[in-house]
Design an enzyme around this catalytic site. Structure first.
Site, PDB file in Angstrom:
ATOM      1  N   SER A  68      37.746  40.955  39.072  1.00  0.00           N
ATOM      2  CA  SER A  68      36.659  41.922  37.850  1.00  0.00           C
ATOM      3  C   SER A  68      35.527  43.057  38.988  1.00  0.00           C
ATOM      4  CB  SER A  68      36.042  40.829  37.101  1.00  0.00           C
ATOM      5  OG  SER A  68      37.321  40.410  36.298  1.00  0.00           O
ATOM      6  N   LYS A  71      36.249  46.649  37.924  1.00  0.00           N
ATOM      7  CA  LYS A  71      35.607  47.074  36.768  1.00  0.00           C
ATOM      8  C   LYS A  71      34.976  48.079  38.042  1.00  0.00           C
ATOM      9  CE  LYS A  71      37.682  43.048  34.116  1.00  0.00           C
ATOM     10  NZ  LYS A  71      37.320  41.875  33.729  1.00  0.00           N
ATOM     11  N   TYR A 196      46.800  47.747  36.627  1.00  0.00           N
ATOM     12  CA  TYR A 196      45.943  46.089  36.565  1.00  0.00           C
ATOM     13  C   TYR A 196      45.599  45.403  37.483  1.00  0.00           C
ATOM     14  CZ  TYR A 196      42.242  43.680  34.293  1.00  0.00           C
ATOM     15  OH  TYR A 196      41.455  42.015  34.490  1.00  0.00           O
ATOM     16  N   TYR A 248      29.666  39.078  32.424  1.00  0.00           N
ATOM     17  CA  TYR A 248      29.869  37.928  31.289  1.00  0.00           C
ATOM     18  C   TYR A 248      29.230  37.615  30.048  1.00  0.00           C
ATOM     19  CZ  TYR A 248      34.085  37.786  34.559  1.00  0.00           C
ATOM     20  OH  TYR A 248      34.554  38.128  36.170  1.00  0.00           O
ATOM     21  N   VAL A 266      36.453  36.966  39.431  1.00  0.00           N
ATOM     22  CA  VAL A 266      36.252  35.534  38.780  1.00  0.00           C
ATOM     23  C   VAL A 266      37.258  35.083  40.635  1.00  0.00           C
ATOM     24  CG1 VAL A 266      36.995  34.702  36.762  1.00  0.00           C
ATOM     25  CG2 VAL A 266      38.996  35.826  38.636  1.00  0.00           C
TER      26      VAL A 266
HETATM   27  N1  GLU Z   1      42.731  39.473  37.301  1.00  0.00           N
HETATM   28  C1  GLU Z   1      41.482  39.059  36.021  1.00  0.00           C
HETATM   29  C2  GLU Z   1      42.132  38.720  34.915  1.00  0.00           C
HETATM   30  O1  GLU Z   1      42.443  39.402  34.247  1.00  0.00           O
HETATM   31  C3  GLU Z   1      40.213  39.302  36.469  1.00  0.00           C
HETATM   32  C4  GLU Z   1      39.044  38.868  35.541  1.00  0.00           C
HETATM   33  C5  GLU Z   1      37.598  38.483  36.271  1.00  0.00           C
HETATM   34  O2  GLU Z   1      37.362  38.643  37.177  1.00  0.00           O
HETATM   35  O3  GLU Z   1      37.398  38.064  35.376  1.00  0.00           O
HETATM   36  O4  GLU Z   1      42.209  37.974  33.668  1.00  0.00           O
END
Ligand code: GLU
Length: 313
Positions: A68, A71, A196, A248, A266
């Site tokens: 994430s 992002k 993605y 989060y 994550v």
């Molecule tokens: N590739 C993970 C997903 O899309 C990223 C989630 C994350 O790092 O929060 O679920």
């Protein structure tokens, strides 16, 4: 604020002190390839904007999946491609109060747009805005932007993680189709998702992440060569969203106890941008119940305290 410089020795001491916190967390297991990562790792890199020096400790050079944290750079590239106005007409900037992969928040709140770019729906919408005719073209552009902003030519796609993400990514598929069905995004859903999944599977190091964060902290200018990689305005906006939604459902707690704009992933990564002072990258794969690096947060908290870098002080 006083200029405080941290010595490598001091950083290594803080890494030693916080290492044991990995035992309080668990590696992500909803993506099978992440479940195999050794939890006994902790590393940090700090790019000091005052001295233009990197301070690295522990496992700062170990490659891990960006997840994430991607992002952030993909949002920056979407802004470069479309301008601030178009991006934030497509994606809102409110914390959700729901899990990062929730579909419900958009329904319950009667949202016409995903709520922010740092939950999965918003991030998938961000990827939909990246220029490129298909997943390959979008991904190539993301990869070359990543290499530039992390000053790391060795970033590659982790094929194992990518296939794992793609095979198990049905919640992300449902988010994308929900948004397409409600005219929240445009484009071909499988192509967007493929880009993605790949952006999440890039192999980075804490050092590269520290450099990316240093660009954010330095008004969009790469401190190592003076190039304006992103606009100052986009650096400011992204740091604001990191503050409200970067960790989060732990974003509020983190702001209170650590107090720097940050984004987690994550894969166990954390990026923190301290305006005009430091870019910080952290890596430790065992996650707390909110999905954030358990030892990474503890180490970052100590380092921020040591550097007197809490932006709210
Ligand atoms: N590739 C993970 C997903 O899309 C990223 C989630 C994350 O790092 O929060 O679920």
């Amino acid at each position: 604020k006083l200029v405080i410089q941290m010595e490598v020795k001091e950083l290594e001491q803080l890494i030693g002190k916080n290492f044991h916190y990995y035992q309080t967390g668990q590696v992500a297991d909803y993506i099978p390839a992440l479940a195999e990562v050794d939890p006994k790792q902790l590393g940090m890199a700090i790019y000091d904007l005052d001295t233009k020096q990197l301070i690295e400790g522990g496992d700062a050079d170990v490659r891990f999946a960006i997840e994430s944290m991607s992002k952030v750079p993909v949002l920056l590239l979407a802004i470069k491609d479309n301008g601030i106005e178009k991006v934030f007409q497509t994606i809102n900037t409110e914390p959700t109060g729901f899990a990062f992969n929730s579909i419900m928040n958009m329904e319950i709140n009667h949202r016409k747009h995903p709520m922010n770019p740092f939950v999965n729906a918003g991030a998938i919408a961000t990827t939909s805005l990246i220029a490129g005719k298909d997943a390959d073209e979008k991904f190539e552009r993301i990869l070359s932007f990543m290499k530039e902003i992390c000053d790391d030519p060795n970033i590659t796609l982790n094929e194992e993680i990518y296939h794992s993400e793609s095979r198990t990514g049905d919640i992300n598929r449902s988010l994308a189709y929900y948004m397409k069905g409600n005219q929240m995004i445009e484009g071909d859903v499988p192509e967007i998702l493929d880009a993605y999944f790949r952006q999440c599977s890039l192999n980075v190091t804490a050092t590269g992440i520290a450099k990316l964060a240093a660009v954010l902290a330095n008004k969009g200018i790469a401190p190592w060569n003076g190039k304006q990689i992103i606009t100052e305005e986009s650096a400011t906006i992204v740091k604001s969203i990191m503050t409200t939604a970067g960790l989060y459902d732990e974003s509020g707690e983190f702001s209170v106890h650590v107090g720097v704009p940050a984004k987690s992933g994550v894969g166990g990564g954390l990026m923190a941008a301290v305006p005009n002072r430091y870019g910080i990258g952290v890596f430790s794969p065992a996650l707390d119940p909110f999905g954030n690096s358990a030892a990474g947060i503890q180490l970052l908290k100590d380092v921020v305290k040591e550097l007197d870098a809490d932006i709210f002080e």
